[in-house]
Design a protein around this motif. Structure first.
Motif, PDB file in Angstrom:
ATOM      1  N   ALA A   1      21.833  22.263  61.849  1.00 15.59           N
ATOM      2  CA  ALA A   1      20.445  21.777  61.540  1.00 15.59           C
ATOM      3  C   ALA A   1      20.717  20.194  61.315  1.00 15.59           C
ATOM      4  O   ALA A   1      19.693  19.348  61.536  1.00 15.59           O
ATOM      5  CB  ALA A   1      20.204  22.470  60.047  1.00 15.59           C
ATOM      6  N   MET A   2      21.920  19.594  60.619  1.00 19.75           N
ATOM      7  CA  MET A   2      22.079  18.256  60.403  1.00 19.75           C
ATOM      8  C   MET A   2      22.158  17.576  61.732  1.00 19.75           C
ATOM      9  O   MET A   2      21.399  16.459  61.868  1.00 19.75           O
ATOM     10  CB  MET A   2      23.120  18.240  59.554  1.00 19.75           C
ATOM     11  N   PHE A   3      22.723  18.170  62.569  1.00 18.72           N
ATOM     12  CA  PHE A   3      22.846  17.554  63.987  1.00 18.72           C
ATOM     13  C   PHE A   3      21.544  17.391  64.574  1.00 18.72           C
ATOM     14  O   PHE A   3      20.978  16.354  65.270  1.00 18.72           O
ATOM     15  CB  PHE A   3      23.659  18.142  64.978  1.00 18.72           C
ATOM     16  N   ALA A   4      20.653  18.522  64.551  1.00 18.86           N
ATOM     17  CA  ALA A   4      19.307  18.495  64.946  1.00 18.86           C
ATOM     18  C   ALA A   4      18.238  17.258  64.320  1.00 18.86           C
ATOM     19  O   ALA A   4      17.604  16.636  65.213  1.00 18.86           O
ATOM     20  CB  ALA A   4      18.448  19.984  64.678  1.00 18.86           C
ATOM     21  N   HIS A   5      18.413  17.373  63.074  1.00 22.85           N
ATOM     22  CA  HIS A   5      17.754  16.013  62.623  1.00 22.85           C
ATOM     23  C   HIS A   5      18.328  14.761  62.955  1.00 22.85           C
ATOM     24  O   HIS A   5      17.461  13.955  63.306  1.00 22.85           O
ATOM     25  CB  HIS A   5      17.914  16.244  60.812  1.00 22.85           C
ATOM     26  N   LEU A   6      19.373  14.658  63.075  1.00 20.12           N
ATOM     27  CA  LEU A   6      20.181  13.236  63.577  1.00 20.12           C
ATOM     28  C   LEU A   6      19.630  13.048  64.669  1.00 20.12           C
ATOM     29  O   LEU A   6      19.026  11.782  65.379  1.00 20.12           O
ATOM     30  CB  LEU A   6      21.423  13.185  63.251  1.00 20.12           C
ATOM     31  N   ALA A   7      19.543  14.035  65.798  1.00 23.70           N
ATOM     32  CA  ALA A   7      19.110  13.923  67.073  1.00 23.70           C
ATOM     33  C   ALA A   7      17.516  13.411  67.201  1.00 23.70           C
ATOM     34  O   ALA A   7      17.105  12.373  67.961  1.00 23.70           O
ATOM     35  CB  ALA A   7      19.408  14.907  67.910  1.00 23.70           C
ATOM     36  N   ARG A   8      16.715  14.037  66.317  1.00 26.17           N
ATOM     37  CA  ARG A   8      15.352  13.819  66.461  1.00 26.17           C
ATOM     38  C   ARG A   8      15.058  12.297  65.753  1.00 26.17           C
ATOM     39  O   ARG A   8      14.297  11.668  66.412  1.00 26.17           O
ATOM     40  CB  ARG A   8      14.643  14.620  65.180  1.00 26.17           C
ATOM     41  N   ALA A   9      16.024  11.714  64.970  1.00 27.86           N
ATOM     42  CA  ALA A   9      15.785  10.190  64.534  1.00 27.86           C
ATOM     43  C   ALA A   9      16.413   9.478  65.565  1.00 27.86           C
ATOM     44  O   ALA A   9      16.582   8.177  65.011  1.00 27.86           O
ATOM     45  CB  ALA A   9      16.594  10.370  62.986  1.00 27.86           C
ATOM     46  N   GLY A  10      17.206   9.945  66.272  1.00 24.51           N
ATOM     47  CA  GLY A  10      17.665   8.907  67.583  1.00 24.51           C
ATOM     48  C   GLY A  10      19.016   8.720  67.079  1.00 24.51           C
ATOM     49  O   GLY A  10      19.476   7.819  67.762  1.00 24.51           O
ATOM     50  N   ALA A  11      19.917   9.412  66.249  1.00 25.82           N
ATOM     51  CA  ALA A  11      21.032   8.845  65.593  1.00 25.82           C
ATOM     52  C   ALA A  11      22.171   9.110  66.616  1.00 25.82           C
ATOM     53  O   ALA A  11      23.587   9.002  66.590  1.00 25.82           O
ATOM     54  CB  ALA A  11      21.317   9.075  64.326  1.00 25.82           C
ATOM     55  N   LEU A  12      22.016  10.274  67.088  1.00 25.07           N
ATOM     56  CA  LEU A  12      22.965  10.874  68.150  1.00 25.07           C
ATOM     57  C   LEU A  12      22.323  11.778  69.414  1.00 25.07           C
ATOM     58  O   LEU A  12      20.917  11.935  69.458  1.00 25.07           O
ATOM     59  CB  LEU A  12      24.142  11.882  67.591  1.00 25.07           C
ATOM     60  N   GLU A  13      22.876  12.073  70.275  1.00 23.74           N
ATOM     61  CA  GLU A  13      22.298  12.865  71.410  1.00 23.74           C
ATOM     62  C   GLU A  13      22.989  14.439  71.449  1.00 23.74           C
ATOM     63  O   GLU A  13      24.355  14.073  71.491  1.00 23.74           O
ATOM     64  CB  GLU A  13      22.647  11.984  72.749  1.00 23.74           C
TER      65      GLU A  13
END
Length: 83
Positions: free
Chosen positions: A66-78
């Protein structure tokens, strides 16, 4: 799962990747386990983006995903592969 942060790729379960990131912090002993690191990332995410960042009550793997999904939506990771 496989993610990319800047030019570096990480691969493994979401928990394993989160643990790799925890070990790379300036002082990994500051966060005694992966779950505490996830909640610190969550706090930083909310502070930096002013967006809500709900995490499931489930296990560490579910919280890390879930944390990775939030970070991806914010453009912090792919997220390269979510398998």
């Amino acid at each position: 799962m496989k993610i990319r942060i800047d030019e570096r790729a990480y691969e493994g379960s979401a928990t394993e990747i989160m643990e790799q990131l925890r070990q790379q912090t300036f002082d990994p002993t500051e966060y005694p386990d992966t779950e505490s690191y996830i909640y610190q990332l969550r706090s930083n995410f909310i502070r930096a983006t002013d967006l809500d960042c709900p995490l499931p009550d489930g296990n560490t793997e579910e919280q890390a995903r879930a944390m990775f999904a939030h970070l991806a939506r914010a453009g912090a990771l792919e997220v390269i592969c979510d398998g």
